[in-house]
Design an enzyme around this catalytic site. Structure first.
Site, PDB file in Angstrom:
ATOM      1  N   CYS A   4      -5.423  -7.735   5.034  1.00 38.58           N
ATOM      2  CA  CYS A   4      -4.513  -6.626   4.885  1.00 38.58           C
ATOM      3  C   CYS A   4      -5.336  -5.579   5.771  1.00 38.58           C
ATOM      4  O   CYS A   4      -4.562  -4.872   6.586  1.00 38.58           O
ATOM      5  CB  CYS A   4      -4.239  -6.280   3.594  1.00 38.58           C
ATOM      6  SG  CYS A   4      -6.063  -6.172   2.813  1.00 38.58           S
ATOM      7  N   LYS A  64      -0.627 -13.492 -11.748  1.00 36.96           N
ATOM      8  CA  LYS A  64       0.183 -14.315 -11.031  1.00 36.96           C
ATOM      9  C   LYS A  64      -0.622 -14.667  -9.772  1.00 36.96           C
ATOM     10  O   LYS A  64      -0.335 -13.709  -9.067  1.00 36.96           O
ATOM     11  CB  LYS A  64       1.451 -13.933 -10.972  1.00 36.96           C
ATOM     12  CG  LYS A  64       2.373 -15.091 -10.323  1.00 36.96           C
ATOM     13  CD  LYS A  64       3.761 -14.830  -9.869  1.00 36.96           C
ATOM     14  CE  LYS A  64       3.658 -14.554  -8.420  1.00 36.96           C
ATOM     15  NZ  LYS A  64       3.278 -15.512  -7.424  1.00 36.96           N
ATOM     16  N   GLU A  88       2.922  -5.379  10.796  1.00 37.56           N
ATOM     17  CA  GLU A  88       1.726  -6.212  10.303  1.00 37.56           C
ATOM     18  C   GLU A  88       2.103  -7.720  10.858  1.00 37.56           C
ATOM     19  O   GLU A  88       2.988  -8.447  10.439  1.00 37.56           O
ATOM     20  CB  GLU A  88       1.640  -6.249   8.882  1.00 37.56           C
ATOM     21  CG  GLU A  88       0.606  -7.022   8.274  1.00 37.56           C
ATOM     22  CD  GLU A  88       0.040  -6.400   6.856  1.00 37.56           C
ATOM     23  OE1 GLU A  88       1.102  -6.695   6.072  1.00 37.56           O
ATOM     24  OE2 GLU A  88      -0.827  -6.451   6.532  1.00 37.56           O
ATOM     25  N   GLU A 114      -1.871  -2.188  -3.553  1.00 39.50           N
ATOM     26  CA  GLU A 114      -2.674  -2.543  -2.251  1.00 39.50           C
ATOM     27  C   GLU A 114      -2.033  -3.424  -1.173  1.00 39.50           C
ATOM     28  O   GLU A 114      -1.485  -4.656  -1.629  1.00 39.50           O
ATOM     29  CB  GLU A 114      -3.924  -3.228  -2.375  1.00 39.50           C
ATOM     30  CG  GLU A 114      -5.117  -3.108  -1.785  1.00 39.50           C
ATOM     31  CD  GLU A 114      -5.064  -4.074  -0.754  1.00 39.50           C
ATOM     32  OE1 GLU A 114      -4.420  -3.773   0.493  1.00 39.50           O
ATOM     33  OE2 GLU A 114      -5.803  -5.231  -0.740  1.00 39.50           O
ATOM     34  N   GLY A 145      -0.331  -7.205  -1.825  1.00 41.42           N
ATOM     35  CA  GLY A 145       0.800  -8.030  -0.926  1.00 41.42           C
ATOM     36  C   GLY A 145       1.583  -7.112  -0.034  1.00 41.42           C
ATOM     37  O   GLY A 145       0.984  -5.939   0.333  1.00 41.42           O
ATOM     38  N   SER A 146       2.766  -7.456   0.493  1.00 41.10           N
ATOM     39  CA  SER A 146       3.433  -6.736   1.437  1.00 41.10           C
ATOM     40  C   SER A 146       4.029  -5.565   0.886  1.00 41.10           C
ATOM     41  O   SER A 146       4.411  -5.245  -0.378  1.00 41.10           O
ATOM     42  CB  SER A 146       4.516  -7.684   1.787  1.00 41.10           C
ATOM     43  OG  SER A 146       5.480  -7.871   0.860  1.00 41.10           O
ATOM     44  N   THR A 147       4.035  -4.574   1.692  1.00 43.59           N
ATOM     45  CA  THR A 147       4.842  -3.172   1.413  1.00 43.59           C
ATOM     46  C   THR A 147       6.025  -3.414   0.896  1.00 43.59           C
ATOM     47  O   THR A 147       6.281  -2.590   0.056  1.00 43.59           O
ATOM     48  CB  THR A 147       4.660  -2.408   2.715  1.00 43.59           C
ATOM     49  OG1 THR A 147       3.400  -2.092   3.136  1.00 43.59           O
ATOM     50  CG2 THR A 147       5.397  -0.985   2.395  1.00 43.59           C
ATOM     51  N   GLY A 173       5.665  -4.399  -2.785  1.00 40.84           N
ATOM     52  CA  GLY A 173       5.340  -3.186  -3.370  1.00 40.84           C
ATOM     53  C   GLY A 173       6.289  -2.026  -3.824  1.00 40.84           C
ATOM     54  O   GLY A 173       6.299  -1.436  -4.855  1.00 40.84           O
TER      55      GLY A 173
HETATM   56  P1  NDP Z   1       4.484 -10.836  -0.764  1.00 45.89           P
HETATM   57  O1  NDP Z   1       4.274  -9.328  -0.846  1.00 45.89           O
HETATM   58  O2  NDP Z   1       5.743 -11.543  -1.124  1.00 45.89           O
HETATM   59  O3  NDP Z   1       3.362 -11.856  -1.782  1.00 45.89           O
HETATM   60  C1  NDP Z   1       2.464 -11.122  -2.671  1.00 45.89           C
HETATM   61  C2  NDP Z   1       2.505 -11.598  -3.968  1.00 45.89           C
HETATM   62  O4  NDP Z   1       3.663 -11.041  -4.773  1.00 45.89           O
HETATM   63  C3  NDP Z   1       2.517 -13.022  -4.346  1.00 45.89           C
HETATM   64  O5  NDP Z   1       1.909 -13.546  -5.571  1.00 45.89           O
HETATM   65  C4  NDP Z   1       4.030 -13.316  -4.331  1.00 45.89           C
HETATM   66  O6  NDP Z   1       4.454 -14.420  -5.065  1.00 45.89           O
HETATM   67  C5  NDP Z   1       4.519 -11.965  -4.981  1.00 45.89           C
HETATM   68  N1  NDP Z   1       5.809 -11.671  -4.860  1.00 45.89           N
HETATM   69  C6  NDP Z   1       6.708 -12.056  -4.300  1.00 45.89           C
HETATM   70  N2  NDP Z   1       7.937 -11.070  -4.392  1.00 45.89           N
HETATM   71  C7  NDP Z   1       7.708 -10.514  -5.594  1.00 45.89           C
HETATM   72  C8  NDP Z   1       8.567  -9.650  -6.133  1.00 45.89           C
HETATM   73  N3  NDP Z   1       9.879  -9.288  -6.135  1.00 45.89           N
HETATM   74  N4  NDP Z   1       7.973  -8.990  -7.382  1.00 45.89           N
HETATM   75  C9  NDP Z   1       6.763  -9.377  -7.732  1.00 45.89           C
HETATM   76  N5  NDP Z   1       5.896 -10.006  -7.011  1.00 45.89           N
HETATM   77  C10 NDP Z   1       6.303 -10.769  -5.816  1.00 45.89           C
HETATM   78  O7  NDP Z   1       3.805 -11.513   0.586  1.00 45.89           O
HETATM   79  P2  NDP Z   1       4.188 -12.822   1.499  1.00 45.89           P
HETATM   80  O8  NDP Z   1       3.386 -13.979   1.005  1.00 45.89           O
HETATM   81  O9  NDP Z   1       5.831 -13.004   1.450  1.00 45.89           O
HETATM   82  O10 NDP Z   1       3.878 -12.251   3.070  1.00 45.89           O
HETATM   83  C11 NDP Z   1       4.709 -11.510   3.815  1.00 45.89           C
HETATM   84  C12 NDP Z   1       3.928 -10.429   4.255  1.00 45.89           C
HETATM   85  O11 NDP Z   1       3.148  -9.591   3.644  1.00 45.89           O
HETATM   86  C13 NDP Z   1       2.837 -11.032   5.478  1.00 45.89           C
HETATM   87  O12 NDP Z   1       3.167 -11.548   6.768  1.00 45.89           O
HETATM   88  C14 NDP Z   1       2.048  -9.854   5.569  1.00 45.89           C
HETATM   89  O13 NDP Z   1       2.271  -9.019   6.573  1.00 45.89           O
HETATM   90  C15 NDP Z   1       2.054  -9.304   4.293  1.00 45.89           C
HETATM   91  N6  NDP Z   1       0.999  -9.609   3.298  1.00 45.89           N
HETATM   92  C16 NDP Z   1       0.196  -8.511   3.085  1.00 45.89           C
HETATM   93  C17 NDP Z   1      -1.036  -8.904   2.078  1.00 45.89           C
HETATM   94  C18 NDP Z   1      -1.828  -7.931   1.698  1.00 45.89           C
HETATM   95  O14 NDP Z   1      -2.873  -7.962   1.602  1.00 45.89           O
HETATM   96  N7  NDP Z   1      -1.661  -6.475   2.190  1.00 45.89           N
HETATM   97  C19 NDP Z   1      -0.998 -10.034   1.294  1.00 45.89           C
HETATM   98  C20 NDP Z   1       0.071 -11.040   1.702  1.00 45.89           C
HETATM   99  C21 NDP Z   1       1.128 -10.828   2.681  1.00 45.89           C
HETATM  100  P3  NDP Z   1       4.686 -15.616  -3.769  1.00 45.89           P
HETATM  101  O15 NDP Z   1       3.612 -15.913  -3.132  1.00 45.89           O
HETATM  102  O16 NDP Z   1       5.220 -16.978  -4.833  1.00 45.89           O
HETATM  103  O17 NDP Z   1       6.044 -15.202  -2.942  1.00 45.89           O
END
Ligand code: NDP
Length: 486
Positions: free
Chosen positions: A299, A191, A396, A265, A243-245, A248
């Protein structure tokens, strides 16, 4: 508190050098890539993908609903025994083909990555796309040598991998996830992030061109609810998330007790530590690369800059002068250093944290530069007088904002660098090799760079400690999360 300082006077400037999107073969509308073909959603919707630099729609993309996800997982399940049954050599051939096709379509992929995500074309062209190809090449080479990657033991794939990637490196993260999963004999349902699905869909086209057996890879765009539904699907054996903590943690809770292997991660607040004996001009380039690369949407960004007190004024002066020469604007211009912020939501998040920094008493300086009228932008920003407890030193920001703290001794540098709930990466700048090794071994960070920053290589493991997650991606260590080892 904030001060506005005029940016460094630029006595000459580059003429505009925009990359042309003319030859990009972008469709008007994309379906969900399931069982080897693009399909209409059963219960999903269609949503436009927006260019963050212009706020214009680029293409309409199908978003998966529950029924679509069920179908995607079933398709991956059905294809998995056949895929795992191929010899490693044969699986490797498919991965080599995908790698070469990424190279063939490199220019197009780079342009689409910049248009969909906002990052400068220089970065998508020179970093994202070549590294994505390199990951497929790397894991193609491992496909017939899996047991060597896990200490000579017997290993079998988990089965179906559900993979969720963020918007900051859409193609590269897809490659990081798919290449090792496939090399190990898993099939995948990936996804992409809501705001950046296009290059993953290009990768789906590449899978077709490579004649990858149907069902081995599914690409199912969708929003956060689709991610949440995917990890709750029956029939998955492995989840890999970047993605975000917060998300996670939600995923970890959703998988509890289901016997599903998980790799996370997550975020970071990585320390970039500058010692007084460092080559300061090089360090300044490293600081710039550490925090302004990809608008700070990284990240492992070096967002906490720790400078030894004796050189703090000099480094901050040089850094501010260098920041004034960063070109912010059109991501498709080959001279752009800092592109568009990925989404309005992310811009709001950055603004909110920057305001918190000012309210808590840190001193903010933002480069004064002309920003395009449309789109989402944030000028490169530095905070000084930052206290370790300030939100901008703890959370972050994920934007082009660096928070500066100082230290006097090596021990204090280590203590401050480790004073974080995260532990993804760190940078050390010194000309003393012994000091670098000593500090590196004391840092709680998955990756430590010495006299460089944000340097990625498919042969090197990447991953975090503490709230930055667990499991490794890249290199032979990246095989382990996709194998059950006996
Ligand atoms: P998210 O963690 O929400 O997004 C990462 C991925 O997870 C996207 O594909 C997202 O879909 C999906 N997702 C969102 N909610 C869920 C869920 N409940 N279960 C499973 N998958 C889900 O990051 P955000 O885009 O909301 O960013 C928020 C903050 O997170 C940023 O400001 C940054 O601080 C941090 N972040 C960190 C990253 C890293 O690489 N460490 C990467 C991205 C963000 P969708 O995009 O459709 O919401």
């Amino acid at each position: 508190m904030s001060t506005q300082e005029t940016r460094t006077r630029i006595v000459w400037d580059y003429a505009p050098a925009p990359e042309s999107p003319e030859h990009v073969r972008l469709r008007d509308s994309y379906g969900l890539f399931i069982d080897g073909d693009f399909r209409d959603p059963l219960d999903g919707t269609r949503v436009p993908s927006i260019n963050p630099a212009s706020e214009e729609p680029l293409a309409e993309v199908a978003f998966a609903g529950e029924e679509d996800l069920r179908r995607a997982v079933e398709s991956a399940r059905a294809a998995q025994p056949g895929w795992a049954g191929l010899s490693g050599l044969e699986r490797g051939k498919y991965l080599f083909r995908i790698a070469r096709l990424i190279q063939e379509r490199a220019r197009e992929l780079a342009i689409v990555e910049s248009m969909d995500g906002g990052k400068p074309i220089r970065e998508s062209r020179d970093v994202d796309v070549p590294l994505a190809a390199a990951h497929f090449f790397h894991y193609a080479g491992w496909a017939d040598k899996l047991s060597y990657g896990v200490g000579g033991r017997d290993a079998v794939p988990h089965g179906v991998a559900a993979q969720i990637v963020p918007w900051n490196f859409p193609l590269l993260m897809a490659a990081w996830k798919l290449a090792p999963a496939l090399a190990c004999g898993n099939t995948a349902v990936l996804k992409p992030a809501e705001t950046t699905p296009l290059t993953a869909l290009f990768l789906a086209e590449i899978c077709q061109e490579a004649e990858l057996p149907p069902g081995v890879v599914q690409i199912v765009p969708g929003d956060g609810s689709a991610g949440a539904a995917l990890v709750r699907q029956p029939g998955i054996d492995k989840v890999a998330f970047t993605g975000s903590t917060a998300v996670g943690k939600d995923i970890q809770a959703a998988l509890a007790g289901r016997g599903i292997s998980l790799t996370l991660e997550l975020g970071g607040k990585s320390a970039n530590v500058i010692f007084e004996d460092a080559a300061l001009d090089q360090a300044v380039e490293g600081i710039v690369n550490g925090i302004f690369f990809n608008q700070g949407h990284v990240c492992c960004a070096g967002s906490r800059l720790l400078i030894q007190e004796s050189v703090a004024d000099v480094v901050i002066g040089k850094l501010w002068e260098r920041m004034g020469r960063l070109r912010v604007g059109d991501p498709l211009d080959k001279n752009t250093d800092v592109g568009a912020i990925n989404s309005r939501e992310q811009l709001t998040r950055i603004q909110e944290l920057v305001s918190a920094g000012e309210e808590e008493g840190a001193v903010r300086r933002s480069v004064v530069c002309e920003l395009p009228e449309r789109g989402w932008w944030f000028a490169p920003t530095i905070f000084t007088e930052v206290a370790p407890a300030h939100r901008i030193a703890v959370e972050e920001i994920f934007g082009p904002v660096v928070s500066v703290l100082t230290f006097r001794t090596q021990a204090e540098a280590i203590q401050k660098a480790n004073n974080s709930a995260y532990g993804l990466a760190a940078g050390i700048w010194t000309d003393k090799g012994a000091k670098a090794f000593e500090v590196a071994s004391a840092l709680q960070a998955g990756v430590v760079w010495q006299n460089t920053y944000n340097h990625f290589d498919p042969t090197a493991a990447f991953g975090g400690y503490k709230e930055s997650g667990f499991g490794r991606e890249g290199g032979p260590a990246g095989l382990r999360p996709y194998l059950k080892v006996s």
